[in-house]
Design a protein around this motif. Structure first.
Motif, PDB file in Angstrom:
ATOM      1  N   ARG A   1       6.044  -3.415 -44.242  1.00 41.51           N
ATOM      2  CA  ARG A   1       6.776  -3.634 -42.979  1.00 41.51           C
ATOM      3  C   ARG A   1       6.413  -4.967 -42.313  1.00 41.51           C
ATOM      4  NH1 ARG A   1       7.207  -0.148 -38.718  1.00 41.51           N
ATOM      5  NH2 ARG A   1       4.978   0.326 -38.713  1.00 41.51           N
TER       6      ARG A   1
ATOM      7  N   SER B   1       3.772  -4.100 -39.325  1.00 40.10           N
ATOM      8  CA  SER B   1       2.827  -3.200 -39.992  1.00 40.10           C
ATOM      9  C   SER B   1       1.478  -3.134 -39.274  1.00 40.10           C
ATOM     10  CB  SER B   1       2.631  -3.679 -41.438  1.00 40.10           C
ATOM     11  OG  SER B   1       1.482  -3.089 -41.998  1.00 40.10           O
ATOM     12  N   ARG B   2       1.051  -1.905 -38.972  1.00 39.45           N
ATOM     13  CA  ARG B   2      -0.287  -1.712 -38.376  1.00 39.45           C
ATOM     14  C   ARG B   2      -1.362  -1.962 -39.411  1.00 39.45           C
ATOM     15  NH1 ARG B   2       2.051   3.028 -35.448  1.00 39.45           N
ATOM     16  NH2 ARG B   2       2.041   4.126 -37.410  1.00 39.45           N
ATOM     17  N   THR B   3      -1.060  -1.638 -40.671  1.00 46.30           N
ATOM     18  CA  THR B   3      -2.021  -1.908 -41.752  1.00 46.30           C
ATOM     19  C   THR B   3      -2.278  -3.415 -41.848  1.00 46.30           C
ATOM     20  OG1 THR B   3      -0.972  -0.058 -42.889  1.00 46.30           O
ATOM     21  CG2 THR B   3      -2.561  -1.349 -44.151  1.00 46.30           C
ATOM     22  N   LYS B   4      -1.210  -4.193 -41.680  1.00 49.30           N
ATOM     23  CA  LYS B   4      -1.366  -5.655 -41.724  1.00 49.30           C
ATOM     24  C   LYS B   4      -2.261  -6.123 -40.570  1.00 49.30           C
ATOM     25  CE  LYS B   4       1.372  -9.921 -41.851  1.00 49.30           C
ATOM     26  NZ  LYS B   4       0.897 -10.522 -43.091  1.00 49.30           N
TER      27      LYS B   4
ATOM     28  N   PRO C   1      -0.090   0.743 -46.582  1.00 47.19           N
ATOM     29  CA  PRO C   1       0.042   1.940 -45.747  1.00 47.19           C
ATOM     30  C   PRO C   1       0.051   3.218 -46.590  1.00 47.19           C
ATOM     31  CG  PRO C   1       2.185   0.918 -46.040  1.00 47.19           C
ATOM     32  CD  PRO C   1       1.189   0.017 -46.719  1.00 47.19           C
TER      33      PRO C   1
ATOM     34  N   TRP D   1       1.917   6.187 -47.794  1.00 50.88           N
ATOM     35  CA  TRP D   1       3.324   6.578 -47.970  1.00 50.88           C
ATOM     36  C   TRP D   1       3.380   7.757 -48.941  1.00 50.88           C
ATOM     37  CZ3 TRP D   1       7.385   2.072 -48.807  1.00 50.88           C
ATOM     38  CH2 TRP D   1       7.525   1.357 -47.602  1.00 50.88           C
TER      39      TRP D   1
ATOM     40  N   ARG E   1      -2.549   5.570 -41.591  1.00 53.48           N
ATOM     41  CA  ARG E   1      -1.813   6.790 -41.966  1.00 53.48           C
ATOM     42  C   ARG E   1      -1.169   7.420 -40.730  1.00 53.48           C
ATOM     43  NH1 ARG E   1      -7.227   8.512 -43.892  1.00 53.48           N
ATOM     44  NH2 ARG E   1      -7.627   7.455 -45.869  1.00 53.48           N
TER      45      ARG E   1
ATOM     46  N   LEU F   1      -2.057   7.977 -36.860  1.00 54.95           N
ATOM     47  CA  LEU F   1      -1.397   7.072 -35.906  1.00 54.95           C
ATOM     48  C   LEU F   1      -0.087   7.631 -35.347  1.00 54.95           C
ATOM     49  CD1 LEU F   1      -1.837   3.448 -37.358  1.00 54.95           C
ATOM     50  CD2 LEU F   1      -3.129   4.584 -35.555  1.00 54.95           C
TER      51      LEU F   1
HETATM   52  C1  LIG Z   1       8.225   5.592 -46.385  1.00 50.97           C
HETATM   53  C2  LIG Z   1       7.126   6.179 -45.535  1.00 50.97           C
HETATM   54  C3  LIG Z   1       6.415   7.258 -46.011  1.00 50.97           C
HETATM   55  C4  LIG Z   1       5.387   7.824 -45.248  1.00 50.97           C
HETATM   56  N1  LIG Z   1       4.702   8.907 -45.730  1.00 50.97           N
HETATM   57  C5  LIG Z   1       3.719   9.459 -44.987  1.00 50.97           C
HETATM   58  C6  LIG Z   1       3.002  10.605 -45.464  1.00 50.97           C
HETATM   59  O1  LIG Z   1       3.230  11.110 -46.551  1.00 50.97           O
HETATM   60  N2  LIG Z   1       2.048  11.143 -44.664  1.00 50.97           N
HETATM   61  C7  LIG Z   1       1.732  10.598 -43.452  1.00 50.97           C
HETATM   62  O2  LIG Z   1       0.831  11.107 -42.794  1.00 50.97           O
HETATM   63  N3  LIG Z   1       2.402   9.507 -42.978  1.00 50.97           N
HETATM   64  C8  LIG Z   1       3.371   8.935 -43.715  1.00 50.97           C
HETATM   65  N4  LIG Z   1       4.052   7.841 -43.239  1.00 50.97           N
HETATM   66  C9  LIG Z   1       3.614   7.237 -41.959  1.00 50.97           C
HETATM   67  C10 LIG Z   1       2.717   6.030 -42.223  1.00 50.97           C
HETATM   68  O3  LIG Z   1       1.586   6.388 -43.001  1.00 50.97           O
HETATM   69  C11 LIG Z   1       2.187   5.394 -40.937  1.00 50.97           C
HETATM   70  O4  LIG Z   1       3.219   5.187 -39.980  1.00 50.97           O
HETATM   71  C12 LIG Z   1       1.502   4.088 -41.238  1.00 50.97           C
HETATM   72  O5  LIG Z   1       0.756   3.644 -40.126  1.00 50.97           O
HETATM   73  C13 LIG Z   1       2.506   3.001 -41.614  1.00 50.97           C
HETATM   74  O6  LIG Z   1       1.815   1.809 -41.872  1.00 50.97           O
HETATM   75  P1  LIG Z   1       2.409   0.389 -41.482  1.00 50.97           P
HETATM   76  O7  LIG Z   1       2.540   0.313 -39.982  1.00 50.97           O
HETATM   77  O8  LIG Z   1       1.388  -0.556 -41.995  1.00 50.97           O
HETATM   78  O9  LIG Z   1       3.726   0.246 -42.165  1.00 50.97           O
HETATM   79  C14 LIG Z   1       5.070   7.253 -43.967  1.00 50.97           C
HETATM   80  C15 LIG Z   1       5.819   6.172 -43.499  1.00 50.97           C
HETATM   81  C16 LIG Z   1       6.825   5.632 -44.270  1.00 50.97           C
HETATM   82  C17 LIG Z   1       7.604   4.447 -43.737  1.00 50.97           C
END
Ligand SMILES: Cc1cc2nc3c(=O)[nH]c(=O)nc-3n(C[C@H](O)[C@H](O)[C@H](O)COP(=O)(O)O)c2cc1C
Length: 197
Positions: free
Chosen positions: A12, A16-19, A89, A91, A136, A172
């Motif tokens: 993202r 992205s929060r991971t970023k 992240p 996913w 997560r 999160l």
């Molecule tokens: C495609 C997708 C799949 C995800 N699957 C899960 C999951 O299986 N379990 C969970 O707890 N969160 C899931 N999430 C939420 C992400 O883990 C969470 O929002 C994370 O902080 C996203 O990281 P980012 O901000 O770096 O993109 C998912 C989010 C996306 C977009």
């Protein structure tokens, strides 16, 4: 000088929060005079999974011992780094498929791992430490359903990297605690680790 390879799978991008977690670590880590960081942004790479022709090309090259073929550049780069940092992240109970495709391209016998005459395989990567940074949505820390951290820890072993650590901002998206509080704690752990990683 320690050479570190940073593998960015924060799909993202700026949202992205991971970023954010990873960039905080890298800012502290990169400030060290004994560290040089090389960045690999997976979203910018022409990575493809093994399909028919791409798979057989690899078999043929391995048979001919052509390990200097351009398709093996990711494996060479990974093998040569002293430290590995991966940011992705959580996913679908693991991590984005793009990271798996990259790993598929890393596993090359004769570059990142080798096998002995009795079929036992062992890693030959130079790195002594690998770090996984993640965020997560749910509360998965320590859960058997967190297949991402488990799998990357196993890959570190497979590649012969003796130390694997991870830092996660967990839960999160649950709304139980402000995102900034959870992320802030993970960032401060990452910044502390940067001094010794
Ligand atoms: C495609 C997708 C799949 C995800 N699957 C899960 C999951 O299986 N379990 C969970 O707890 N969160 C899931 N999430 C939420 C992400 O883990 C969470 O929002 C994370 O902080 C996203 O990281 P980012 O901000 O770096 O993109 C998912 C989010 C996306 C977009």
């Amino acid at each position: 000088m320690t050479s570190a390879l940073y593998i960015d799978c924060c799909i993202r991008g700026e949202q992205s929060r991971t970023k954010r977690l990873a960039e905080s670590f890298l800012a502290a880590y990169g400030a060290r005079e004994d560290v040089k960081i090389e960045r690999l942004t997976l979203m910018d790479e022409p990575l493809i999974p093994f399909t028919n022709g791409f798979f057989w090309q690899r078999e043929q090259l391995l048979e001919q011992g052509e390990l200097d073929h351009p398709r093996f550049r990711y494996a060479h780069q990974y093998q040569q780094a002293d430290r590995i940092i991966i940011a992705a992240p959580f996913w679908d109970l693991s991590f984005p498929a793009l990271l798996k495709v990259y790993i598929e391209n890393l596993c090359v016998q004769g570059i990142t791992f080798d096998c002995n005459e009795t079929g036992g395989c062992f890693g030959v990567c130079r790195a002594t430490k690998m770090l996984f940074l993640t965020t997560r949505g749910g509360a998965l820390e320590g859960s058997p359903m967190d297949n991402g951290t488990k799998y990357l820890g196993d890959m570190a072993k497979f590649f012969g990297i003796p130390s694997f650590e991870h830092i996660a901002a967990d839960g999160l998206d649950m709304g139980l605690e402000p995102v900034e509080d959870i992320l802030g704690r993970a960032i401060s752990r990452a910044e502390t680790l940067a001094a010794t990683f």
